[in-house]
Write a protein that holds these residues in place. Structure first.
Motif, PDB file in Angstrom:
ATOM      1  N   GLU A   8       0.852  -1.198   0.000  1.00 54.93           N
ATOM      2  CA  GLU A   8       0.000   0.000   0.000  1.00 54.93           C
ATOM      3  C   GLU A   8       0.884   1.243   0.000  1.00 54.93           C
ATOM      4  O   GLU A   8       1.756   1.380   0.854  1.00 54.93           O
ATOM      5  CB  GLU A   8      -0.912  -0.023   1.236  1.00 54.93           C
ATOM      6  N   ASP A   9       0.675   2.139  -0.980  1.00 57.36           N
ATOM      7  CA  ASP A   9       1.531   3.322  -1.066  1.00 57.36           C
ATOM      8  C   ASP A   9       1.048   4.495  -0.213  1.00 57.36           C
ATOM      9  O   ASP A   9       1.783   5.451  -0.006  1.00 57.36           O
ATOM     10  CB  ASP A   9       1.702   3.764  -2.528  1.00 57.36           C
ATOM     11  N   ASP A  10      -0.174   4.427   0.306  1.00 59.89           N
ATOM     12  CA  ASP A  10      -0.689   5.479   1.183  1.00 59.89           C
ATOM     13  C   ASP A  10      -0.227   5.189   2.613  1.00 59.89           C
ATOM     14  O   ASP A  10      -0.684   4.234   3.247  1.00 59.89           O
ATOM     15  CB  ASP A  10      -2.219   5.511   1.106  1.00 59.89           C
ATOM     16  N   SER A  32       5.735  -0.301   0.278  1.00 59.39           N
ATOM     17  CA  SER A  32       5.103   0.930  -0.214  1.00 59.39           C
ATOM     18  C   SER A  32       5.006   0.995  -1.735  1.00 59.39           C
ATOM     19  O   SER A  32       4.416   1.919  -2.282  1.00 59.39           O
ATOM     20  CB  SER A  32       5.866   2.153   0.306  1.00 59.39           C
ATOM     21  N   THR A  33       5.609   0.030  -2.442  1.00 55.03           N
ATOM     22  CA  THR A  33       5.504  -0.030  -3.903  1.00 55.03           C
ATOM     23  C   THR A  33       5.264  -1.478  -4.320  1.00 55.03           C
ATOM     24  O   THR A  33       5.559  -2.415  -3.569  1.00 55.03           O
ATOM     25  CB  THR A  33       6.780   0.472  -4.606  1.00 55.03           C
ATOM     26  N   ASP A  52      -2.948  -2.999  -2.818  1.00 57.24           N
ATOM     27  CA  ASP A  52      -3.611  -1.857  -3.454  1.00 57.24           C
ATOM     28  C   ASP A  52      -3.376  -1.962  -4.955  1.00 57.24           C
ATOM     29  O   ASP A  52      -2.401  -2.579  -5.405  1.00 57.24           O
ATOM     30  CB  ASP A  52      -3.039  -0.549  -2.907  1.00 57.24           C
ATOM     31  N   MET A  55      -0.274   1.738  -7.692  1.00 59.18           N
ATOM     32  CA  MET A  55       0.987   1.920  -6.986  1.00 59.18           C
ATOM     33  C   MET A  55       2.113   2.208  -7.965  1.00 59.18           C
ATOM     34  O   MET A  55       2.027   1.849  -9.144  1.00 59.18           O
ATOM     35  CB  MET A  55       1.335   0.659  -6.179  1.00 59.18           C
ATOM     36  N   ASP A  59       2.120  -2.002 -10.652  1.00 60.06           N
ATOM     37  CA  ASP A  59       0.780  -1.850 -10.090  1.00 60.06           C
ATOM     38  C   ASP A  59       0.273  -3.154  -9.485  1.00 60.06           C
ATOM     39  O   ASP A  59       0.876  -4.218  -9.617  1.00 60.06           O
ATOM     40  CB  ASP A  59      -0.202  -1.287 -11.118  1.00 60.06           C
ATOM     41  N   SER A  79      -8.749  -1.249  -2.684  1.00 53.91           N
ATOM     42  CA  SER A  79      -8.564  -0.181  -3.659  1.00 53.91           C
ATOM     43  C   SER A  79      -9.717   0.808  -3.633  1.00 53.91           C
ATOM     44  O   SER A  79     -10.853   0.464  -3.302  1.00 53.91           O
ATOM     45  CB  SER A  79      -8.434  -0.772  -5.064  1.00 53.91           C
TER      46      SER A  79
END
Length: 232
Positions: A8-10, A32-33, A52, A55, A59, A79
């Motif tokens: 998850e990148d958030d 995070s990626t 997610d 990203m 992706d 997502s």
């Protein structure tokens, strides 16, 4: 302890989900990626993956595809994309469930626990084989990462072994060079890159494979490669 990979990148969402799952006595690794998540997945064993879709670097769709080629571990997509097309694509690539943001932590926990129960029952019933034997004397021991032809050990590099493992676990499936590069090297751009060709050639040479009369790895001209070896 259950081990979860969260991709998850958030940062804020990742922190909230991490803290909540850890309170449920689950171990959580955060990436995070997509590329970082793929690297974590290859180096550590997980019981469930939370992914997610949108990203950087790789992706969520590509990550799901890569993971599913290698494992049956449960994959839950989280997502903000609510379109049916995104859900259908994600599930079609091997994800087991789809949770739309914003979601309640209670709902997330319930889905995580349901898929964990199902996966652990599956593991208890059917353990995937780790020793593969094929015609023409090829034997691949995935657990100990050894390969032999006619009872003579063949020394492969880590990338060559990863290519061979991908082939033998998906027989007769044609992989494009781009797919092989994405899965084994974790990169999504193959422009001008001859890496796959070089490694396939080296793998074939070490196995004693003849290009014009392949016993195991066949070139599908204009497309890629596939494994054609029968069970020994």
């Amino acid at each position: 302890m259950v081990s979860i990979l969260l991709v998850e990148d958030d940062k804020e969402i990742a922190r909230i989900v991490q803290d909540h799952l850890r309170r449920q006595e689950m171990h959580v690794t955060w990436a995070s990626t997509g590329k970082e998540g793929w690297e974590d997945f290859q180096s550590t064993s997980f019981d469930l993956i939370l992914v997610d879709l949108m990203m950087p670097e790789m992706d969520g769709f590509q990550l799901c595809k890569n993971i599913r080629l290698k494992s049956e571990v449960p994959i839950l997509i989280i997502s903000a994309k609510q379109e049916d097309d995104s859900k259908i694509k994600g599930l079609g690539l091997g994800a087991d469930d789809y949770v739309t943001k914003p979601f309640s932590l209670e709902e997330l926990t319930a889905r995580v626990q349901a898929h964990l129960r199902r996966y652990h029952r599956y593991q208890g019933i059917e353990q995937p084989t780790k020793l593969f034997s094929f015609t023409e004397g090829l034997v691949v021991d995935v657990e100990h990462r050894t390969v032999s032809v006619d009872e003579k050990e063949v020394m492969l590099t880590s990338k060559e072994f990863a290519l061979l493992q991908l082939f033998i676990t998906h027989p007769l499936r044609t992989f494009s060079k781009a797919e092989l590069y994405e899965h084994v090297w974790g990169e999504t751009n193959l422009e001008g890159n001859n890496t796959v060709n070089v490694h396939i050639k080296s793998l074939r040479n070490k196995l004693g494979e003849q290009l014009k009369q392949p016993k195991w790895i066949e070139t599908v001209w204009g497309t890629g490669y596939r494994f054609i070896g029968g069970n020994g």
